[in-house]
Design a protein around this motif. Structure first.
Motif, mmCIF file in Angstrom:
data_model
loop_
_atom_site.group_PDB
_atom_site.id
_atom_site.type_symbol
_atom_site.label_atom_id
_atom_site.label_comp_id
_atom_site.label_asym_id
_atom_site.label_seq_id
_atom_site.Cartn_x
_atom_site.Cartn_y
_atom_site.Cartn_z
ATOM 1 N N ARG B 175 0.652 -1.137 0.170
ATOM 2 C CA ARG B 175 0.345 0.145 0.176
ATOM 3 C C ARG B 175 0.589 1.272 0.038
ATOM 4 O O ARG B 175 2.111 0.981 0.685
ATOM 5 C CB ARG B 175 -1.070 -0.547 0.930
ATOM 6 C CG ARG B 175 0.184 -0.213 2.059
ATOM 7 C CD ARG B 175 -1.207 -0.211 3.704
ATOM 8 N NE ARG B 175 -0.550 1.079 4.800
ATOM 9 C CZ ARG B 175 -0.901 -0.575 5.804
ATOM 10 N NH1 ARG B 175 -0.413 -1.529 5.865
ATOM 11 N NH2 ARG B 175 -0.280 -0.056 6.760
ATOM 12 N N PRO B 176 0.233 2.339 -0.489
ATOM 13 C CA PRO B 176 1.235 3.727 -0.764
ATOM 14 C C PRO B 176 1.637 4.093 1.025
ATOM 15 O O PRO B 176 0.614 3.912 1.507
ATOM 16 C CB PRO B 176 0.266 4.164 -1.308
ATOM 17 C CG PRO B 176 -0.566 3.554 -2.128
ATOM 18 C CD PRO B 176 -0.844 2.734 -0.792
ATOM 19 N N GLU B 179 -0.761 5.425 3.667
ATOM 20 C CA GLU B 179 -2.417 4.926 3.760
ATOM 21 C C GLU B 179 -2.241 3.560 4.725
ATOM 22 O O GLU B 179 -1.590 3.096 5.146
ATOM 23 C CB GLU B 179 -2.444 4.463 1.757
ATOM 24 C CG GLU B 179 -2.461 5.697 1.437
ATOM 25 C CD GLU B 179 -3.375 6.935 1.229
ATOM 26 O OE1 GLU B 179 -4.961 6.542 2.100
ATOM 27 O OE2 GLU B 179 -3.558 6.572 0.490
ATOM 28 N N ARG B 180 -3.640 3.680 5.163
ATOM 29 C CA ARG B 180 -4.143 2.658 5.768
ATOM 30 C C ARG B 180 -4.438 1.228 4.914
ATOM 31 O O ARG B 180 -4.320 1.642 3.708
ATOM 32 C CB ARG B 180 -5.686 2.599 6.528
ATOM 33 C CG ARG B 180 -5.496 4.515 7.784
ATOM 34 C CD ARG B 180 -7.183 4.371 7.983
ATOM 35 N NE ARG B 180 -6.912 5.556 9.203
ATOM 36 C CZ ARG B 180 -6.736 5.172 9.963
ATOM 37 N NH1 ARG B 180 -5.853 4.375 11.105
ATOM 38 N NH2 ARG B 180 -6.960 6.245 10.921
ATOM 39 N N PRO B 181 -4.309 -0.108 6.311
ATOM 40 C CA PRO B 181 -5.072 -0.531 4.642
ATOM 41 C C PRO B 181 -5.490 -0.676 4.229
ATOM 42 O O PRO B 181 -6.908 0.311 4.617
ATOM 43 C CB PRO B 181 -4.804 -2.095 5.906
ATOM 44 C CG PRO B 181 -3.480 -1.818 6.934
ATOM 45 C CD PRO B 181 -4.028 0.250 7.070
ATOM 46 N N GLY B 182 -6.366 -1.221 2.587
ATOM 47 C CA GLY B 182 -7.130 -1.064 2.131
ATOM 48 C C GLY B 182 -8.866 -1.911 2.618
ATOM 49 O O GLY B 182 -9.682 -1.091 2.811
ATOM 50 N N GLU B 183 -8.138 -2.752 3.551
ATOM 51 C CA GLU B 183 -9.665 -3.314 4.265
ATOM 52 C C GLU B 183 -9.842 -2.511 4.907
ATOM 53 O O GLU B 183 -11.202 -2.682 5.826
ATOM 54 C CB GLU B 183 -8.909 -4.729 4.747
ATOM 55 C CG GLU B 183 -8.507 -5.982 3.692
ATOM 56 C CD GLU B 183 -6.766 -5.573 3.424
ATOM 57 O OE1 GLU B 183 -6.790 -4.407 3.371
ATOM 58 O OE2 GLU B 183 -6.383 -6.841 2.705
ATOM 59 N N VAL B 185 -10.412 1.182 5.196
ATOM 60 C CA VAL B 185 -9.879 1.678 4.324
ATOM 61 C C VAL B 185 -12.067 1.511 4.146
ATOM 62 O O VAL B 185 -13.302 1.447 4.490
ATOM 63 C CB VAL B 185 -10.255 2.339 3.295
ATOM 64 C CG1 VAL B 185 -10.889 3.106 1.941
ATOM 65 C CG2 VAL B 185 -8.835 3.180 3.544
ATOM 66 N N THR B 186 -12.063 0.296 3.474
ATOM 67 C CA THR B 186 -13.645 -0.855 3.297
ATOM 68 C C THR B 186 -14.179 -0.803 4.565
ATOM 69 O O THR B 186 -15.679 -0.566 4.883
ATOM 70 C CB THR B 186 -13.333 -1.628 2.494
ATOM 71 O OG1 THR B 186 -13.118 -2.276 1.459
ATOM 72 C CG2 THR B 186 -14.728 -2.145 2.862
#
Lengths: 268, 268
Positions: B175-176, B179-183, B185-186
């Motif tokens: 991840r950039p 950023e928080r982990p994409g999960e 964010v979801t």
């Protein structure tokens, strides 16, 4: 590559002529910069904070208005998605967005989820948002609060959208230090859930005491923010491979759309 | 107030006895700390990276297993949601989660959206996840990849869940920076779209070369992260007002569930 531009403008409440000039100039500048898809804010023709339903009605224009055709002419080879206060052919006033290119108005979408006092000025739309085949790819359209409903972002992805163009006016809300605006978090999640791009075009300026988030953002199908505007920034631009949105696989066997279990969802 | 605890454990692949001890001790410690709801990782009884379907089968336990009853006994007044490798009464093996309290097993949910190689070891569930009335409130259950489907989080909110307990094993993804982990964010977006809490319990450790995100997070109905674990952190705890999840209003006239336009969604 496709160049996506969001023009974070500051429309002047009630001044159709000034807003026509500002928005058309922004389209022209973006086209000169090589834009393929240009997104303008919600209600960029009229402003947002109406003092009455009568004021909104007085600023409403039909989809056949020269103003929208002017966007298309200024766009060169690009496609424009912008918000306008619509005088409907049924006599009602709608918070709408037009998809326009040099050939004219390709589609009009009427916001279905109305925010706060909007219901006093606007009738809600009753038709699903379109996915428009444009020179820049397949463009789905939502307006502001519509995007907060995962049914809408999912529906447009299932309908084949590569990119969701989202004219918005995000009223400024408090958020914890270091956090992105909540609306941007929602855009990121919608992007990764559906493997589509989102181009959310917010506005700037202060209107009748209302401040805006100025959170204009372009998000990729992994859910990461490619560009974001912030206070006072007039526009953002990114070059993207829209074809990436047609690949829905995320592992050797997983596909974010094919993996849906409608047999299970029907049980809720 | 309700104390929610997520225990970010490191199960040992294949060692049912060790994992029973680790997980039961974590439940006991959380209960001693005043927990009302305790969430454990996905497949915490068995580990995740099976070398074969036969290995998964050899580690599967029925919902009547003493191990799950032990969680309930160790929990005092609390409710536990934890993942286990289930030997189904139909002879199949499932990636499941149990909701357990001192009275026994209240519900079992079988993961419906299987990730990557999971399909070689597990059958997918066919029933919608439950919302369980517990001493800690109304608890909805999802497992890992299930949460990536907005239909699932929405469905549980419509079914009345206050909090979604999500046992997970999130494989570490790039991840950039910043950023928080994409999960996560979801999870944030699901929380704000539905005004529910989410308690996502990830795992730690490295298993057969697989690293994990260690992204255990508890999110509030505004979508903000109340607590997040990170590498090596064994548990997180927050005290929340679960009643906040029963208020769905976000403006004088807007309500995130009542504002849904099923008449429009049906058109997609």
């Amino acid at each position: 590559m496709t160049r996506v531009v969001c023009a974070q403008l500051a429309p002047v409440i009630g001044d159709l002529s000034a807003n026509a000039g500002t928005s058309t100039a922004a389209v022209e500048a973006a086209a000169a910069d090589g834009a393929d898809l240009i997104v303008l804010p919600e209600l960029v023709t009229s402003g947002y904070v109406f003092s009455s339903a009568a004021e909104a009605r007085s600023l409403a224009i039909p989809p056949g208005s020269p103003l929208l055709a002017d966007w298309g002419r200024a766009a060169g080879n690009a496609t424009v998605v912008g918000g306008f206060c619509e005088a409907g052919d049924d006599g009602r006033v709608y918070n709408s967005a037009a998809v326009v290119d040099r050939s004219g108005v390709l589609a009009v979408y009427r916001k279905t989820h109305l925010w706060d006092a909007e219901g006093t000025a606007f009738s809600p739309g009753t038709a699903a948002p379109p996915v428009v085949e444009t020179a820049a790819g397949r463009v789905g359209v939502l307006i502001c609060y519509d995007m907060e409903f995962p049914e809408m972002t999912r529906g447009l992805a299932l309908a084949g959208a590569d990119v969701l163009a989202v004219p918005t006016n995000w009223p400024l809300m408090p958020r914890p230090d270091g956090e992105r605006p909540g609306e941007v978090v929602t855009a990121m999640a919608a992007a990764r859930a559906n493997r589509v791009y989102l181009a959310c075009c917010d506005r700037t300026g202060v209107e009748r005491g209302q401040s805006w988030t100025e959170g204009t953002s372009i998000v990729d199908p992994d859910g990461w923010v490619l560009a974001t505007a912030g206070p006072g920034v007039a526009s953002i631009a990114v070059d993207v491979d829209l074809g990436a949105a047609r690949r829905k696989t995320i592992s050797d066997v997983n596909d974010v759309l094919a993996d849906r279990r409608t047999d299970v969802y029907r049980q809720f």
